[in-house]
Design a protein around this motif. Structure first.
Motif, short mmCIF file in Angstrom:
data_model
loop_
_atom_site.label_atom_id
_atom_site.label_comp_id
_atom_site.label_asym_id
_atom_site.label_seq_id
_atom_site.Cartn_x
_atom_site.Cartn_y
_atom_site.Cartn_z
N PHE A 361 0.89 -1.33 -0.05
CA PHE A 361 -0.03 0.13 -0.05
C PHE A 361 0.86 1.22 0.01
O PHE A 361 1.97 1.29 0.40
N THR A 362 0.12 2.48 -0.45
CA THR A 362 1.24 3.55 -0.73
C THR A 362 1.28 4.48 0.58
O THR A 362 1.72 5.69 0.40
N SER A 363 0.95 4.14 1.80
CA SER A 363 1.11 5.00 2.93
C SER A 363 1.81 4.21 3.90
O SER A 363 1.46 2.82 4.14
N HIS A 380 1.58 9.51 3.83
CA HIS A 380 1.36 9.03 2.48
C HIS A 380 2.83 9.18 1.67
O HIS A 380 3.65 10.34 1.97
N SER A 381 2.98 7.92 1.05
CA SER A 381 4.59 8.01 0.20
C SER A 381 4.27 8.03 -1.38
O SER A 381 4.77 8.67 -2.07
N GLY A 382 3.14 7.34 -1.65
CA GLY A 382 2.95 7.13 -3.03
C GLY A 382 3.80 6.03 -3.58
O GLY A 382 3.48 5.43 -4.85
N ALA A 383 4.70 5.56 -2.90
CA ALA A 383 5.56 4.16 -3.36
C ALA A 383 4.99 3.02 -2.71
O ALA A 383 4.60 3.17 -1.74
N CYS A 459 10.82 18.38 7.67
CA CYS A 459 12.11 17.74 7.28
C CYS A 459 11.86 16.50 6.56
O CYS A 459 11.65 15.50 7.55
N TYR A 460 11.65 16.32 5.28
CA TYR A 460 11.39 15.08 4.65
C TYR A 460 11.80 15.11 3.23
O TYR A 460 11.85 16.29 2.79
N GLN A 461 12.10 14.13 2.74
CA GLN A 461 12.35 13.76 1.18
C GLN A 461 11.57 12.71 0.82
O GLN A 461 12.06 11.50 1.00
N ASN A 462 10.47 12.96 -0.21
CA ASN A 462 9.65 12.01 -0.45
C ASN A 462 10.02 11.56 -2.03
O ASN A 462 10.28 12.65 -2.95
#
Length: 628
Positions: A361-363, A380-383, A459-462
């Motif tokens: 799943f993408t989250s 939510h990640s999307g990946a 602070c995140y890198q998606n």
């Protein structure tokens, strides 16, 4: 030189290159101590880093294409943050002031590059070797090899038993015949890489000796390889217990006696296990559910009827990822929990729970153990995620390194926090993501806030594209992050998640006995043809990230990486001139005495046949491109 102060000698040897410093260390004990100066090697790590080499290369170019000027300025905008000009260039002290400004600017650039954190002890000499020295790969005995019966035994998972100092002691793996094998993996062990114990076959698959050998073996192999879960092994180093997931059964094994002490069935096939700690329950993920497993509690007797889920929901919304408490577990509306991570419960409050779950799943799902099975929130990640891990330090994005003065960066590094590292696949590409978990709200994500990834200050890198194929595993190593992809590559990046450090392909390393010396100057090696050869499914550091040992004084080799490959092999990746261990020499000598080298010739013949088949497959693929 023996009459000079150490400070003067250190200033002189700072002009030497790394190979010359290594040779100098053999002259005397005094020069050995000085040539291993930690700050000296930290400067060398910075000077040889990809970012610094790129910056110097850009500054050295005098005839830059005007069309690329804006792009170069954006890529090297850190240079514009520190003004090196003087107020009055005609003043008598203008030249000296210019040199001081240049030195301050260089120091500020190095500070922005520095991947370490305040209070973190780093052995920069070892760090330099792991960044630039040739990589070495050794395989553990009889894992993925052919035994006396002519049958190839493969490992179906892997876990490490750590000692009291947080360093690897034993490597433990379930085998495809239903047995458990243990190898010596301690740094100082004379039997490192060799198998030291093994249980009877069929133990994990629950196929007892009342069956004949062939039936027990064939049924065990079918059972052990059915699910194919990567995170199927969890080792409790304090209680010396191992948890092994086989289909829908969780086996609890006493590692001292190699006997199963409990079997706990679950309604669906187990796909992921969290790290085991004796004070917290184990989190178990199946295709459709999440459970907390307390080994102190006796398992319930299996029900006479078995529930079956028919026609899962097709809703892509994550508002129903938890549909209620059914006997103290979470029921998922979408299948595929593949990785579960526990954060330390004694960390400072960051607005999130202790349990993170990722999968198809993408989250990412976040739970607070105190209120389990209630879902605390999602990010939510999307990946599609394959692996979760963490760093015990806050995440520092590139924006803080390039757009703010060093004082602001130092404050961000000093703030307590953790970094959530996520690896997976997004639209066919490898995705590496990093999220900050900090007690400072402006620098942390919050899983209960639906606008988490909309906060410009978080602070995140998606979804950082890290590979042309899916990422399979990720782990921290020293001041770097290492991950593997579906093409057999292992890649190292800085803690920002994007700046490359080095890479190699395990198939190249298996084919060539040695790595050329030019790796010291060019650690980014070319890949072999994608889609062929072995892959790394799991990466396990040989020193625990939260261990109590002092990394700055630990002997070289204690921070290697243990890998589990798609061919069922178990190996150890090291760096330097020597391999982590040499099991083949021990096996070859034994075989020469017992069998006259017959097995050595068989192994060589098998390797040649594999190379021939791979070459034939490449030729067929090439011809298929012409419609033949």
């Amino acid at each position: 030189m023996k009459h000079l102060p150490d400070e003067i000698i250190l200033q002189i040897i700072s002009y030497l290159e790394p190979p010359e410093l290594v040779l100098l260390s053999h002259v005397s004990r005094q020069l050995l101590s000085l040539s291993r100066d930690n700050n000296l090697w930290k400067t060398l790590c910075f000077a040889h880093s990809v970012a610094e080499r790129r910056r110097r290369r850009v500054e050295a170019v005098s005839d830059i294409d005007p069309r690329l000027a804006e792009l170069i300025s954006a890529a090297n905008n850190i240079s514009n943050v520190f003004d090196t000009s003087v107020h009055d260039p005609h003043a008598p002290s203008a030249e000296a002031q210019l040199e001081r400004n240049k030195e301050k600017r260089w120091e500020a650039i190095r500070t922005n590059w520095d991947p370490s954190y305040p209070g973190e002890k780093v052995n920069w000499y070892q760090d330099f070797i792991q960044r630039h020295a040739p990589q070495q790969l050794s395989f553990f005995q009889d894992a993925g090899s052919v035994e006396d019966e002519g049958v190839r035994r493969e490992a179906t998972g892997a876990g490490i038993l750590f000692d009291d100092e947080g360093l690897s002691d034993k490597l433990i793996a379930p085998m495809d015949d239903g047995s458990i094998a243990i190898w010596s993996a301690g740094y100082a062990s004379e039997r490192k890489g060799k198998m030291v114990a093994r249980s009877q076959i069929g133990m994990l698959s629950n196929r007892n000796s009342d069956l004949d050998y062939d039936t027990r073996l064939s049924q065990s192999q079918a059972i052990m390889t059915e699910t194919g879960a990567v995170e199927c092994v969890s080792i409790d180093s304090t209680l010396k217990k191992g948890f092994f997931a086989v289909q829908n059964v969780l086996n609890e094994v006493d590692l001292n006696t190699l006997q199963v002490t409990a079997r706990t069935p679950y309604p669906f096939s187990i796909t992921a296990l969290s790290e085991a700690h004796h004070r917290t329950p184990l989190t178990v993920g199946t295709n459709w559910t999440l459970h907390l497993h307390d080994s102190r509690k006796k398992p319930k007797a299996p029900d006479a009827t078995r529930c079956e889920l028919i026609g899962g929901s097709m809703d892509t919304s994550f508002s129903r990822l938890e549909t209620g408490d059914f006997g103290g577990h979470v029921s998922l509306s979408q299948p595929g929990a593949l990785s579960i991570m526990h954060l330390p419960s004694d960390r400072e409050w960051d607005g999130n729970g202790d349990i993170w779950v990722g999968g198809r799943f993408t989250s990412m799902l976040n739970f607070d153990r105190r209120f389990f099975p209630r879902l605390r929130g999602t990010v939510h990640s999307g990946a599609r995620l394959s692996c979760l891990t963490s760093l015990p330090h806050p995440f520092i994005p590139n924006s803080l390194r390039t757009n703010y003065p060093p004082s602001y960066l130092h404050t961000a590094r000093s703030t307590p926090g953790h970094t959530l590292i996520v690896a997976g696949e997004y639209k066919g590409k490898g995705s590496l993501e990093l999220y900050g978990l900090s007690s400072e709200p402006t620098r942390s994500i919050n899983s209960s806030d639906s606008r988490t990834t909309r906060n410009p200050q978080a602070c995140y890198q998606n979804r950082q594209t890290a590979s042309s194929s899916k990422l399979l595993a990720v782990a921290p190593q020293g001041t770097r992050i290492v991950f593997s992809d579906g093409d057999g590559n292992m890649k190292w990046v800085e803690r920002d998640g994007s700046t490359p450090v080095r890479q190699f392909n395990i198939n190249d390393l298996q084919r060539r006995p040695a790595i050329p010396a030019q790796t010291m100057s060019n650690p980014l090696q070319p890949n072999i043809e994608p889609g062929w050869g072995d892959i790394v499914q799991k990466i396990i550091p040989t020193s625990h990230p939260l261990s109590s040992h002092d990394a700055s004084i630990s002997p070289f080799g204690q921070s290697n990486l243990t890998i589990w490959t798609g061919d069922g092999k178990l190996g150890m990746v090291g760096f330097g001139g020597e391999t982590p261990f040499d099991v083949d020499a021990f096996e070859d000598a034994l075989e020469q005495q017992v069998h006259g080298g017959e097995k050595v010739r068989e192994r060589e013949y098998g390797s040649e046949m594999r190379r021939a088949l791979e070459m034939q497959a490449r030729e067929l693929r090439w011809l298929r491109g012409y419609g033949l």
